[in-house]
Design a protein around this motif. Structure first.
Motif, PDB file in Angstrom:
ATOM      1  N   ALA A  26       0.912  -1.237   0.009  1.00 23.08           N
ATOM      2  CA  ALA A  26       0.021  -0.132   0.022  1.00 23.08           C
ATOM      3  C   ALA A  26       0.955   1.259   0.070  1.00 23.08           C
ATOM      4  CB  ALA A  26      -0.944  -0.101   1.398  1.00 23.08           C
ATOM      5  N   ASN A  27       1.859   1.101   0.739  1.00 26.39           N
ATOM      6  CA  ASN A  27       2.977   2.445   0.769  1.00 26.39           C
ATOM      7  C   ASN A  27       3.518   2.600  -0.623  1.00 26.39           C
ATOM      8  OD1 ASN A  27       2.370   2.665   3.462  1.00 26.39           O
ATOM      9  ND2 ASN A  27       4.155   1.621   4.123  1.00 26.39           N
ATOM     10  N   ALA A  28       3.711   1.454  -1.343  1.00 29.36           N
ATOM     11  CA  ALA A  28       4.491   1.661  -2.537  1.00 29.36           C
ATOM     12  C   ALA A  28       3.557   2.519  -3.686  1.00 29.36           C
ATOM     13  CB  ALA A  28       4.955   0.099  -3.292  1.00 29.36           C
ATOM     14  N   TYR A  29       2.142   1.877  -3.446  1.00 27.51           N
ATOM     15  CA  TYR A  29       0.992   2.876  -4.244  1.00 27.51           C
ATOM     16  C   TYR A  29       1.170   4.226  -4.131  1.00 27.51           C
ATOM     17  CZ  TYR A  29      -3.383   4.754  -5.713  1.00 27.51           C
ATOM     18  OH  TYR A  29      -4.277   5.444  -6.141  1.00 27.51           O
ATOM     19  N   ASP A  30       1.057   4.444  -2.609  1.00 26.74           N
ATOM     20  CA  ASP A  30       0.886   5.659  -2.201  1.00 26.74           C
ATOM     21  C   ASP A  30       2.326   6.659  -2.671  1.00 26.74           C
ATOM     22  OD1 ASP A  30      -1.267   5.425  -0.887  1.00 26.74           O
ATOM     23  OD2 ASP A  30      -0.305   4.970   1.115  1.00 26.74           O
ATOM     24  N   ALA A  31       3.314   6.019  -2.669  1.00 30.44           N
ATOM     25  CA  ALA A  31       4.575   6.797  -3.070  1.00 30.44           C
ATOM     26  C   ALA A  31       4.607   6.963  -4.480  1.00 30.44           C
ATOM     27  CB  ALA A  31       5.823   6.092  -2.787  1.00 30.44           C
ATOM     28  N   LEU A  32       4.097   6.000  -5.372  1.00 26.76           N
ATOM     29  CA  LEU A  32       3.885   6.346  -6.825  1.00 26.76           C
ATOM     30  C   LEU A  32       2.923   7.328  -7.082  1.00 26.76           C
ATOM     31  CD1 LEU A  32       3.893   2.636  -7.790  1.00 26.76           C
ATOM     32  CD2 LEU A  32       5.764   4.360  -8.505  1.00 26.76           C
ATOM     33  N   GLU A  33       1.796   7.368  -6.388  1.00 28.56           N
ATOM     34  CA  GLU A  33       0.860   8.205  -6.619  1.00 28.56           C
ATOM     35  C   GLU A  33       1.219   9.604  -6.310  1.00 28.56           C
ATOM     36  OE1 GLU A  33      -3.987   8.778  -5.807  1.00 28.56           O
ATOM     37  OE2 GLU A  33      -2.669   8.421  -3.904  1.00 28.56           O
ATOM     38  N   ARG A  34       2.079   9.923  -5.265  1.00 30.03           N
ATOM     39  CA  ARG A  34       2.510  11.169  -4.868  1.00 30.03           C
ATOM     40  C   ARG A  34       3.480  11.750  -5.895  1.00 30.03           C
ATOM     41  NH1 ARG A  34       2.650   8.851   0.212  1.00 30.03           N
ATOM     42  NH2 ARG A  34       4.664   8.392  -0.092  1.00 30.03           N
ATOM     43  N   ALA A  35       4.366  10.801  -6.576  1.00 29.10           N
ATOM     44  CA  ALA A  35       5.404  10.850  -7.624  1.00 29.10           C
ATOM     45  C   ALA A  35       4.740  11.280  -8.812  1.00 29.10           C
ATOM     46  CB  ALA A  35       6.184  10.009  -7.393  1.00 29.10           C
ATOM     47  N   GLY A  36       3.556  10.866  -8.836  1.00 30.43           N
ATOM     48  CA  GLY A  36       2.705  11.211 -10.403  1.00 30.43           C
ATOM     49  C   GLY A  36       3.105  10.141 -11.329  1.00 30.43           C
ATOM     50  N   GLN A  37       3.589   8.997 -10.758  1.00 34.03           N
ATOM     51  CA  GLN A  37       3.963   8.031 -11.598  1.00 34.03           C
ATOM     52  C   GLN A  37       3.178   6.820 -12.166  1.00 34.03           C
ATOM     53  OE1 GLN A  37       7.537   7.491 -12.851  1.00 34.03           O
ATOM     54  NE2 GLN A  37       7.391   9.663 -12.093  1.00 34.03           N
ATOM     55  N   LEU A  38       1.614   7.073 -11.828  1.00 28.10           N
ATOM     56  CA  LEU A  38       0.502   6.205 -12.001  1.00 28.10           C
ATOM     57  C   LEU A  38      -0.045   6.779 -13.325  1.00 28.10           C
ATOM     58  CD1 LEU A  38      -0.912   5.715  -8.614  1.00 28.10           C
ATOM     59  CD2 LEU A  38       0.522   4.293  -9.791  1.00 28.10           C
ATOM     60  N   SER A  39      -0.557   5.875 -14.202  1.00 27.40           N
ATOM     61  CA  SER A  39      -1.189   6.619 -15.410  1.00 27.40           C
ATOM     62  C   SER A  39      -2.113   5.450 -15.828  1.00 27.40           C
ATOM     63  CB  SER A  39      -0.090   6.744 -16.591  1.00 27.40           C
ATOM     64  OG  SER A  39       0.488   5.403 -16.833  1.00 27.40           O
ATOM     65  N   CYS A  40      -3.175   5.726 -16.630  1.00 27.91           N
ATOM     66  CA  CYS A  40      -4.102   4.933 -16.875  1.00 27.91           C
ATOM     67  C   CYS A  40      -3.813   3.923 -17.950  1.00 27.91           C
ATOM     68  CB  CYS A  40      -5.350   5.736 -17.499  1.00 27.91           C
ATOM     69  SG  CYS A  40      -6.592   4.550 -18.197  1.00 27.91           S
ATOM     70  N   ALA A  41      -4.114   2.689 -17.661  1.00 30.18           N
ATOM     71  CA  ALA A  41      -3.512   1.587 -18.651  1.00 30.18           C
ATOM     72  C   ALA A  41      -4.415   1.637 -20.191  1.00 30.18           C
ATOM     73  CB  ALA A  41      -3.814   0.268 -18.066  1.00 30.18           C
ATOM     74  N   VAL A  42      -5.448   2.391 -20.167  1.00 29.28           N
ATOM     75  CA  VAL A  42      -5.959   2.272 -21.443  1.00 29.28           C
ATOM     76  C   VAL A  42      -5.778   3.701 -22.291  1.00 29.28           C
ATOM     77  CG1 VAL A  42      -8.363   2.578 -22.305  1.00 29.28           C
ATOM     78  CG2 VAL A  42      -8.084   1.329 -20.373  1.00 29.28           C
TER      79      VAL A  42
END
Length: 140
Positions: A21-37
């Motif tokens: 869960a912490n890894a998700y939070d860190a990626l979200e804060r860093a703007g490293q998540l993006s829609c797979a579609v």
């Protein structure tokens, strides 16, 4: 490992695995998540239903076989990336920088980088992008 159902601001629903869960939070804060579609970076967790065993074809399919079109596309993307690039593991940031500076020959690579390492690479004009899957050695 933890799996989250995610949605983007354009309404696309998809899921992804994270180390914690912490890894998700860190990626979200860093703007490293993006829609797979669609690639939209405005991604958030969606409400999740508990996992319930199904009978029939989907239950017999097994974990290694993708079931829906998005899973099939992700599996194909993984195959293409792994077939056409070198896995450099945790040395990704150093390898990318060495290629950019002419210290090592340019080639396609993939691996892991901490969010701050990826941010520094981008700030220095080195093109990198997050992959929508974890390396096989880190998956269950």
């Amino acid at each position: 490992m933890i799996r989250y159902d995610l949605t983007c601001k354009n309404g696309h629903a998809f899921d992804s695995w994270f180390a914690s869960a912490n890894a998700y939070d860190a990626l979200e804060r860093a703007g490293q998540l993006s829609c797979a579609v669609c690639g939209d970076s405005r991604v958030s967790k969606a409400l999740m239903a508990p996992s319930v065993s199904e009978s029939g074809r989907s239950a017999r399919r097994g974990l290694s076989e993708p079931g829906n079109p998005l899973e099939k596309a992700m599996a194909e993307l993984r195959r293409k990336v792994e077939a056409s690039s070198d896995y450099v593991g945790d040395a990704f940031a150093r390898e990318a920088r060495d290629m950019h500076e002419g210290k090592s020959p340019e080639r396609a690579i993939h691996g892991e980088a901490r969010p701050e390492e990826a941010r520094r690479l981008i700030e220095d004009g080195i093109s990198v992008a997050p992959l929508p899957f974890a390396p096989k050695r880190r998956t269950n």
